[in-house]
Each structure stands twice: as C-alpha cells, then as structure tokens.
Design a protein around this motif. Structure first.
Motif, PDB file in Angstrom:
ATOM      1  N   ILE A  90       0.760  -1.147   0.111  1.00  0.00           N
ATOM      2  CA  ILE A  90      -0.024   0.017  -0.073  1.00  0.00           C
ATOM      3  C   ILE A  90       0.835   1.166   0.040  1.00  0.00           C
ATOM      4  O   ILE A  90       0.670   2.163  -0.803  1.00  0.00           O
ATOM      5  CB  ILE A  90      -0.868  -0.172   1.110  1.00  0.00           C
ATOM      6  N   VAL A  91       1.758   1.120   0.880  1.00  0.00           N
ATOM      7  CA  VAL A  91       2.913   2.479   0.737  1.00  0.00           C
ATOM      8  C   VAL A  91       3.602   2.728  -0.476  1.00  0.00           C
ATOM      9  O   VAL A  91       3.538   3.689  -1.111  1.00  0.00           O
ATOM     10  CB  VAL A  91       3.710   2.279   1.984  1.00  0.00           C
ATOM     11  N   ASP A  92       3.956   1.507  -1.062  1.00  0.00           N
ATOM     12  CA  ASP A  92       4.836   1.618  -2.455  1.00  0.00           C
ATOM     13  C   ASP A  92       3.533   2.045  -3.523  1.00  0.00           C
ATOM     14  O   ASP A  92       3.897   2.905  -4.365  1.00  0.00           O
ATOM     15  CB  ASP A  92       5.344   0.153  -2.901  1.00  0.00           C
ATOM     16  N   GLN A  93       2.398   1.525  -3.372  1.00  0.00           N
ATOM     17  CA  GLN A  93       1.194   1.840  -4.574  1.00  0.00           C
ATOM     18  C   GLN A  93       0.833   3.450  -4.244  1.00  0.00           C
ATOM     19  O   GLN A  93       1.034   4.274  -5.147  1.00  0.00           O
ATOM     20  CB  GLN A  93       0.181   1.166  -4.328  1.00  0.00           C
ATOM     21  N   LEU A  94       0.749   4.009  -3.039  1.00  0.00           N
ATOM     22  CA  LEU A  94       0.492   5.307  -2.727  1.00  0.00           C
ATOM     23  C   LEU A  94       1.781   6.228  -3.598  1.00  0.00           C
ATOM     24  O   LEU A  94       1.630   7.151  -3.920  1.00  0.00           O
ATOM     25  CB  LEU A  94       0.267   5.549  -1.231  1.00  0.00           C
ATOM     26  N   GLY A  98       2.062   9.208  -6.557  1.00  0.00           N
ATOM     27  CA  GLY A  98       2.362  10.485  -5.902  1.00  0.00           C
ATOM     28  C   GLY A  98       1.968  10.999  -4.494  1.00  0.00           C
ATOM     29  O   GLY A  98       2.008  12.212  -4.341  1.00  0.00           O
ATOM     30  N   ILE A  99       1.701  10.197  -3.558  1.00  0.00           N
ATOM     31  CA  ILE A  99       1.322  10.455  -2.218  1.00  0.00           C
ATOM     32  C   ILE A  99       2.325   9.703  -1.386  1.00  0.00           C
ATOM     33  O   ILE A  99       2.333   8.672  -1.062  1.00  0.00           O
ATOM     34  CB  ILE A  99       0.041   9.634  -2.031  1.00  0.00           C
ATOM     35  N   GLY A 100       2.930  10.752  -0.815  1.00  0.00           N
ATOM     36  CA  GLY A 100       4.048  10.371  -0.044  1.00  0.00           C
ATOM     37  C   GLY A 100       3.500  10.211   1.492  1.00  0.00           C
ATOM     38  O   GLY A 100       2.635  10.893   1.744  1.00  0.00           O
ATOM     39  N   THR A 101       3.938   9.054   1.927  1.00  0.00           N
ATOM     40  CA  THR A 101       3.286   8.809   3.410  1.00  0.00           C
ATOM     41  C   THR A 101       4.252   7.889   4.117  1.00  0.00           C
ATOM     42  O   THR A 101       5.337   7.512   3.574  1.00  0.00           O
ATOM     43  CB  THR A 101       1.908   7.960   3.114  1.00  0.00           C
ATOM     44  N   THR A 102       3.940   7.293   5.168  1.00  0.00           N
ATOM     45  CA  THR A 102       4.880   6.589   6.281  1.00  0.00           C
ATOM     46  C   THR A 102       4.037   5.051   6.438  1.00  0.00           C
ATOM     47  O   THR A 102       2.750   5.170   6.239  1.00  0.00           O
ATOM     48  CB  THR A 102       5.559   7.033   7.328  1.00  0.00           C
ATOM     49  N   PRO A 103       4.678   4.250   6.561  1.00  0.00           N
ATOM     50  CA  PRO A 103       4.114   2.936   7.131  1.00  0.00           C
ATOM     51  C   PRO A 103       3.260   3.048   8.261  1.00  0.00           C
ATOM     52  O   PRO A 103       2.014   2.425   8.188  1.00  0.00           O
ATOM     53  CB  PRO A 103       5.052   1.687   7.409  1.00  0.00           C
ATOM     54  N   ASP A 104       3.842   4.120   9.339  1.00  0.00           N
ATOM     55  CA  ASP A 104       3.018   4.118  10.458  1.00  0.00           C
ATOM     56  C   ASP A 104       1.582   4.938   9.970  1.00  0.00           C
ATOM     57  O   ASP A 104       0.525   4.647  10.692  1.00  0.00           O
ATOM     58  CB  ASP A 104       3.629   4.942  11.532  1.00  0.00           C
ATOM     59  N   ALA A 105       1.706   6.041   8.941  1.00  0.00           N
ATOM     60  CA  ALA A 105       0.729   6.592   8.715  1.00  0.00           C
ATOM     61  C   ALA A 105      -0.479   5.581   8.050  1.00  0.00           C
ATOM     62  O   ALA A 105      -1.799   5.785   8.572  1.00  0.00           O
ATOM     63  CB  ALA A 105       0.673   7.892   7.814  1.00  0.00           C
ATOM     64  N   VAL A 106      -0.009   4.493   7.444  1.00  0.00           N
ATOM     65  CA  VAL A 106      -0.764   3.758   6.712  1.00  0.00           C
ATOM     66  C   VAL A 106      -1.609   2.899   7.560  1.00  0.00           C
ATOM     67  O   VAL A 106      -2.473   2.482   7.594  1.00  0.00           O
ATOM     68  CB  VAL A 106      -0.286   2.800   5.310  1.00  0.00           C
ATOM     69  N   SER A 107      -0.730   2.342   8.380  1.00  0.00           N
ATOM     70  CA  SER A 107      -1.352   1.512   9.497  1.00  0.00           C
ATOM     71  C   SER A 107      -2.408   2.180  10.425  1.00  0.00           C
ATOM     72  O   SER A 107      -3.402   1.681  10.556  1.00  0.00           O
ATOM     73  CB  SER A 107      -0.240   0.955  10.354  1.00  0.00           C
ATOM     74  N   ALA A 108      -2.414   3.575  10.657  1.00  0.00           N
ATOM     75  CA  ALA A 108      -3.193   4.157  11.294  1.00  0.00           C
ATOM     76  C   ALA A 108      -4.761   4.285  10.286  1.00  0.00           C
ATOM     77  O   ALA A 108      -5.689   4.268  10.851  1.00  0.00           O
ATOM     78  CB  ALA A 108      -2.546   5.459  11.767  1.00  0.00           C
ATOM     79  N   SER A 109      -4.577   4.254   9.121  1.00  0.00           N
ATOM     80  CA  SER A 109      -5.529   4.691   8.413  1.00  0.00           C
ATOM     81  C   SER A 109      -6.356   3.280   8.119  1.00  0.00           C
ATOM     82  O   SER A 109      -7.509   3.211   8.163  1.00  0.00           O
ATOM     83  CB  SER A 109      -5.271   5.186   6.889  1.00  0.00           C
ATOM     84  N   LEU A 110      -5.335   2.011   8.145  1.00  0.00           N
ATOM     85  CA  LEU A 110      -5.902   0.847   7.993  1.00  0.00           C
ATOM     86  C   LEU A 110      -6.762   0.469   9.151  1.00  0.00           C
ATOM     87  O   LEU A 110      -7.814  -0.111   9.349  1.00  0.00           O
ATOM     88  CB  LEU A 110      -4.858  -0.197   7.586  1.00  0.00           C
ATOM     89  N   SER A 111      -6.250   0.802  10.412  1.00  0.00           N
ATOM     90  CA  SER A 111      -6.910   0.528  11.652  1.00  0.00           C
ATOM     91  C   SER A 111      -8.092   1.300  11.577  1.00  0.00           C
ATOM     92  O   SER A 111      -9.197   0.663  12.096  1.00  0.00           O
ATOM     93  CB  SER A 111      -5.964   1.048  12.927  1.00  0.00           C
ATOM     94  N   TYR A 112      -8.205   2.654  11.412  1.00  0.00           N
ATOM     95  CA  TYR A 112      -9.392   3.330  11.173  1.00  0.00           C
ATOM     96  C   TYR A 112     -10.436   2.666  10.454  1.00  0.00           C
ATOM     97  O   TYR A 112     -11.641   2.357  10.879  1.00  0.00           O
ATOM     98  CB  TYR A 112      -9.230   4.805  10.814  1.00  0.00           C
ATOM     99  N   LEU A 113      -9.996   2.320   9.195  1.00  0.00           N
ATOM    100  CA  LEU A 113     -11.009   1.666   8.067  1.00  0.00           C
ATOM    101  C   LEU A 113     -11.347   0.387   8.855  1.00  0.00           C
ATOM    102  O   LEU A 113     -12.635   0.068   8.590  1.00  0.00           O
ATOM    103  CB  LEU A 113     -10.435   1.332   6.895  1.00  0.00           C
ATOM    104  N   ARG A 114     -10.522  -0.521   9.611  1.00  0.00           N
ATOM    105  CA  ARG A 114     -11.185  -1.652  10.316  1.00  0.00           C
ATOM    106  C   ARG A 114     -12.040  -1.589  11.231  1.00  0.00           C
ATOM    107  O   ARG A 114     -13.142  -1.988  11.546  1.00  0.00           O
ATOM    108  CB  ARG A 114      -9.939  -2.384  10.783  1.00  0.00           C
ATOM    109  N   LYS A 115     -11.887  -0.544  12.064  1.00  0.00           N
ATOM    110  CA  LYS A 115     -12.727  -0.135  13.042  1.00  0.00           C
ATOM    111  C   LYS A 115     -14.114   0.507  12.457  1.00  0.00           C
ATOM    112  O   LYS A 115     -15.195   0.186  13.199  1.00  0.00           O
ATOM    113  CB  LYS A 115     -12.280   0.870  14.088  1.00  0.00           C
TER     114      LYS A 115
END
Length: 141
Positions: A90-94, A98-115
């Motif tokens: 997901i980080v690589d595809q983002l 052209g969307i710069g992000t971090t693994p931690d930010a992706v984890s936070a978003s995935l956790s939110y989406l799961r909840k």
C-alpha cells in the motif's frame, strides 16, 4: 542476468528508495512540527505574534497547502486491488500515485478503516470488507 531478473532488481530497488523517501519525509515533518512548537513557545514568552504553521518545501502556510488525505486514497486503492495488499504494498502504491506517506500513517488509516467496518485484515494482507470471499483468500505471491 535475464531481463526478468533485472526487472525484479529494479523494482526492489525502487521500492527501497520509496521507503527511504517516506522515512525522510516523516523526519522532515517531525522537524517542521518541532520548529512550529518552538516558534509558538517563543511567541508566547516574548509576546510576539503567533506564527502560522509553514510547509518547508513550499514556504506557504499549512492552511494554504493541503496534503492528500491518505485514508480515502487507501480505500480507493483497496477497492481497485485484484488481491489483498500488505501494508508495504500500500505504501509503495501510494508513492507510485504521488502520495508520500509512511508505514505508520498507513497503519493508522487501515486501523481506522477496520474499526469502521470498511477494511479487513487476514494474515497481514488488507482488503475491503465488502469484497468477495475469493478475493479475501487470494494466495500470496
């Protein structure tokens, strides 16, 4: 070295470079946050005007430049995926989008989406909760 091997080496190096860029971007953001906090403290102690948060790369105030919100981008990415994705994928595809992000930010978003009941995780691979069962259990490659 065959062309297939060369392609894999290049893809691996590209993914590595993108992870390094994401980590560097995170460090830059931490420094921006610290700079802003120190500026606020200085303004409070001296009675000076409160500084506006700045985006270091553009020199514009944070309100003038908006970063792409990654949660909607991740949701769209999962919706388009033909198989479940790992956090690193997901980080690589983002980054490719052209969307710069971090693994931690992706984890936070995935956790939110799961909840929210939007995304699910099986064996470290993420998918939309509304995707068919066949897709959820696609073999890892």
């Amino acid at each position: 070295m065959s062309q297939v091997d060369e392609v894999e080496v290049l893809r691996s190096r590209l993914a590595e470079v993108r992870r390094e860029i994401a980590a560097t971007s995170e460090r830059i953001q931490q420094l921006r946050d610290e700079e802003y906090g120190l500026s606020l403290s200085l303004a409070r102690l001296t009675g000076g005007p409160k500084p506006a948060p700045m985006e270091a790369e553009s020199g514009q105030t944070a309100s003038a430049t908006r970063r792409t919100r990654i949660t909607p981008a991740i949701r769209a990415l999962l919706a388009e995926a033909t198989s479940p994705l790992t956090r690193a994928e997901i980080v690589d595809q983002l980054a490719e989008d052209g969307i710069g992000t971090t693994p931690d930010a992706v984890s936070a978003s995935l956790s939110y989406l799961r909840k929210q009941g939007v995304a699910s995780n099986a064996g470290g691979r993420w998918y939309l909760a509304t995707q068919p069962t066949v897709l959820r259990h696609a073999p890892s490659g």
